[in-house]
Write an enzyme that holds these catalytic residues in place. Structure first.
Site, PDB file in Angstrom:
ATOM      1  N   ARG A   1       0.805  -1.080   0.039  1.00 49.58           N
ATOM      2  CA  ARG A   1       0.255  -0.001   0.112  1.00 49.58           C
ATOM      3  C   ARG A   1       0.992   1.401  -0.072  1.00 49.58           C
ATOM      4  NH1 ARG A   1      -5.110  -0.034   2.211  1.00 49.58           N
ATOM      5  NH2 ARG A   1      -4.794   1.797   3.524  1.00 49.58           N
TER       6      ARG A   1
ATOM      7  N   ARG B   1       9.968   6.098  -2.579  1.00 48.49           N
ATOM      8  CA  ARG B   1      10.251   6.890  -3.471  1.00 48.49           C
ATOM      9  C   ARG B   1      11.742   7.106  -3.529  1.00 48.49           C
ATOM     10  NH1 ARG B   1       5.480   9.952  -1.999  1.00 48.49           N
ATOM     11  NH2 ARG B   1       3.715   8.814  -2.874  1.00 48.49           N
TER      12      ARG B   1
ATOM     13  N   ARG C   1      -8.732  -6.519  13.374  1.00 49.88           N
ATOM     14  CA  ARG C   1      -8.117  -5.557  14.578  1.00 49.88           C
ATOM     15  C   ARG C   1      -9.191  -4.268  14.585  1.00 49.88           C
ATOM     16  NH1 ARG C   1      -4.600  -6.985  17.793  1.00 49.88           N
ATOM     17  NH2 ARG C   1      -3.295  -5.388  17.801  1.00 49.88           N
TER      18      ARG C   1
ATOM     19  N   ARG D   1      -0.305   5.891  16.349  1.00 50.84           N
ATOM     20  CA  ARG D   1       0.068   7.194  15.676  1.00 50.84           C
ATOM     21  C   ARG D   1      -0.743   8.395  16.558  1.00 50.84           C
ATOM     22  NH1 ARG D   1      -2.650   5.451   9.894  1.00 50.84           N
ATOM     23  NH2 ARG D   1      -4.450   4.743  10.842  1.00 50.84           N
TER      24      ARG D   1
ATOM     25  N   GLU E   1      -3.757   7.170  18.838  1.00 51.50           N
ATOM     26  CA  GLU E   1      -4.307   5.878  18.452  1.00 51.50           C
ATOM     27  C   GLU E   1      -3.987   4.595  18.929  1.00 51.50           C
ATOM     28  OE1 GLU E   1      -5.798   6.156  14.320  1.00 51.50           O
ATOM     29  OE2 GLU E   1      -4.982   3.914  14.088  1.00 51.50           O
TER      30      GLU E   1
ATOM     31  N   TYR F   1      -9.696  -5.356   3.195  1.00 53.36           N
ATOM     32  CA  TYR F   1      -8.982  -4.113   3.549  1.00 53.36           C
ATOM     33  C   TYR F   1      -9.029  -3.075   2.343  1.00 53.36           C
ATOM     34  CZ  TYR F   1      -5.097  -1.160   5.576  1.00 53.36           C
ATOM     35  OH  TYR F   1      -4.185  -0.342   6.101  1.00 53.36           O
TER      36      TYR F   1
ATOM     37  N   ASP G   1     -10.050   1.047   0.796  1.00 51.30           N
ATOM     38  CA  ASP G   1     -10.230   2.595   1.209  1.00 51.30           C
ATOM     39  C   ASP G   1     -11.399   2.945   0.785  1.00 51.30           C
ATOM     40  OD1 ASP G   1      -7.731   2.511   2.458  1.00 51.30           O
ATOM     41  OD2 ASP G   1      -6.658   2.965   0.389  1.00 51.30           O
TER      42      ASP G   1
END
Ligand code: UDP
Length: 381
Positions: free
Chosen positions: A173, A177, A249, A279, A300, A348, A350
């Site tokens: 995911r 770069r 989860r 996070r 979180e 999973y 988005d």
């Protein structure tokens, strides 16, 4: 008009309802057990600060699908937003996803893109040809040091298992770069709705052929009043968990109020295993077009889903796969019921993928109905 019951008012249910309603051939009733629409994308202004709060965790919309980007903008004004995530570890603060800045900073170098590319070939594990799991993918692509600093601990905390048990696709995911582009996503379009996701979903559901009932639980006996049911809740719960529970989860947050700017960014990840949270989100930074003196901060944490918890991330471990197959076989054998979205297909996904799939499925559904054939129980994936 055919009567359709859609269970769940998240993006998959709302897009499907809208598309069926617009076709003119269907009247849709959308129910949701919660007292609001938009599912886990639900946003609401915090009463004390006026900050737009992403109640079930921050959602940043991004897509490369032209049709999905055009579609979503019909239901709300999207402001440009680029997610730039930082990782805080003992050694300092680094840029994510791994980019040239991260590599140069982490290894104390001053490399050009091509030098970094060559360098990374020397740190990655060349013995791994086809990565079979998350850890192998990370070791091949990033090498041991970057993996252990930014991914291993975070993944253990986030997923509660050994990264060797997780599919390589989870790590894929994230891009790696060799330039200074620190945009978290590779998508062509990215933004956040000015009035929040709940407003966008409400306007999607605002149609003469759609009626919405919140605070309404799904019961199997409801099906008899409809020609077809589209279920977007957890697949195992539809079958009363008869084949066992699918693993998810869940995440939860501690919320704090502060004055001014708490962390200077919307998201900072804490990948090290000795710190319990994964996070910290500072919600006002998800709306940089607004100004707020006060701020709300969400720390979180992740844990296994227990009874009463909200299922967020489908684990899809080996044990889950056989349970999933059993439910899919049962679902495929049913008449007049389809399954759509992240929870009902146990993937999973988005928001943009959910919307794209719901758009595709609605076309397929209407096509099948017009031909007099049975719509597929699941979108084709
Ligand atoms: N990940 C990690 N460290 C990070 C961020 C992500 O190890 O700092 C891993 C982790 O396993 C996570 C996966 O990469 O589940 C995908 O990250 P993404 O940011 O896409 O997760 P989401 O935002 O959906 O929770």
């Amino acid at each position: 008009m055919k009567k359709i019951l859609i269970v769940g008012a998240g993006f998959s249910g709302a897009v499907l309802a809208r598309e069926l309603a617009e076709s003119g051939g269907y009247s849709c009733t959308v129910i949701d057990s919660r007292d609001h629409v938009a599912g886990n994308c639900h946003t609401e202004r915090d009463v004390k600060t006026g900050v737009m709060e992403h109640k079930y965790g921050p959602h940043i919309f991004h897509t490369s699908r032209e049709d999905v980007w055009e579609y979503i903008q019909k239901f709300g004004k999207f402001e440009p937003f680029t997610n730039r995530v930082k990782a805080s570890v003992k050694r300092g603060v680094f840029s994510l996803p791994i980019n040239l800045h991260t590599i140069n900073q982490f290894f104390g170098k001053n490399m050009s893109p091509s030098e970094a590319k060559e360098f990374m070939k020397t740190v990655g594990d060349p013995s791994i040809e086809e990565p079979q799991n998350f850890e192998e993918q990370a070791l091949k692509m990033l090498g041991k040091d970057l993996y252990e600093s930014f991914f291993k601990g975070y993944t253990i905390k986030q997923w509660g298992c050994d990264p060797k048990e997780l599919p390589a696709s989870i790590l894929k995911r994230l891009p790696v770069r060799f330039d200074y582009n620190d945009n978290y996503y590779n998508s062509k379009y990215q933004g956040i709705p000015r009035d929040g996701y709940t407003s966008a979903v409400s306007s999607m559901l605002d149609h003469d052929n759609i009626s919405v009932k919140t605070s309404t639980n799904w019961e199997a006996s409801m099906a008899k009043d409809f020609d077809h049911v589209v279920y977007t809740g957890p697949l195992d719960e539809f079958f009363d968990c008869s084949e066992g529970k699918l693993g998810y989860r869940t995440v939860f947050w501690s919320k704090e109020y502060h004055t001014g700017d708490f962390q200077g960014n919307a998201v900072i990840n804490y990948p090290e295993v000795d710190c319990k949270h994964t996070r910290i989100h500072e919600h006002k930074h998800f709306a940089p077009w607004e100004e707020h003196d006060e701020t709300i901060v969400f720390t979180e944490y992740s844990k296994e889903t227990e009874s009463g918890d909200i299922p967020y991330y489908p684990k899809r471990l080996e044990a889950d796969k056989s349970i999933l197959d059993a439910y899919m076989a049962k679902a495929n054998a049913l008449e007049g019921v389809s399954f759509l979205g992240r929870l009902a297909t146990y993937r999973y996904m988005d928001m943009h993928q959910i919307i794209g799939e719901a758009l595709d499925y609605s076309k397929q559904f209407i096509d099948c109905e017009n031909k007099g054939s049975k719509p597929p129980a699941f979108p084709t994936f």
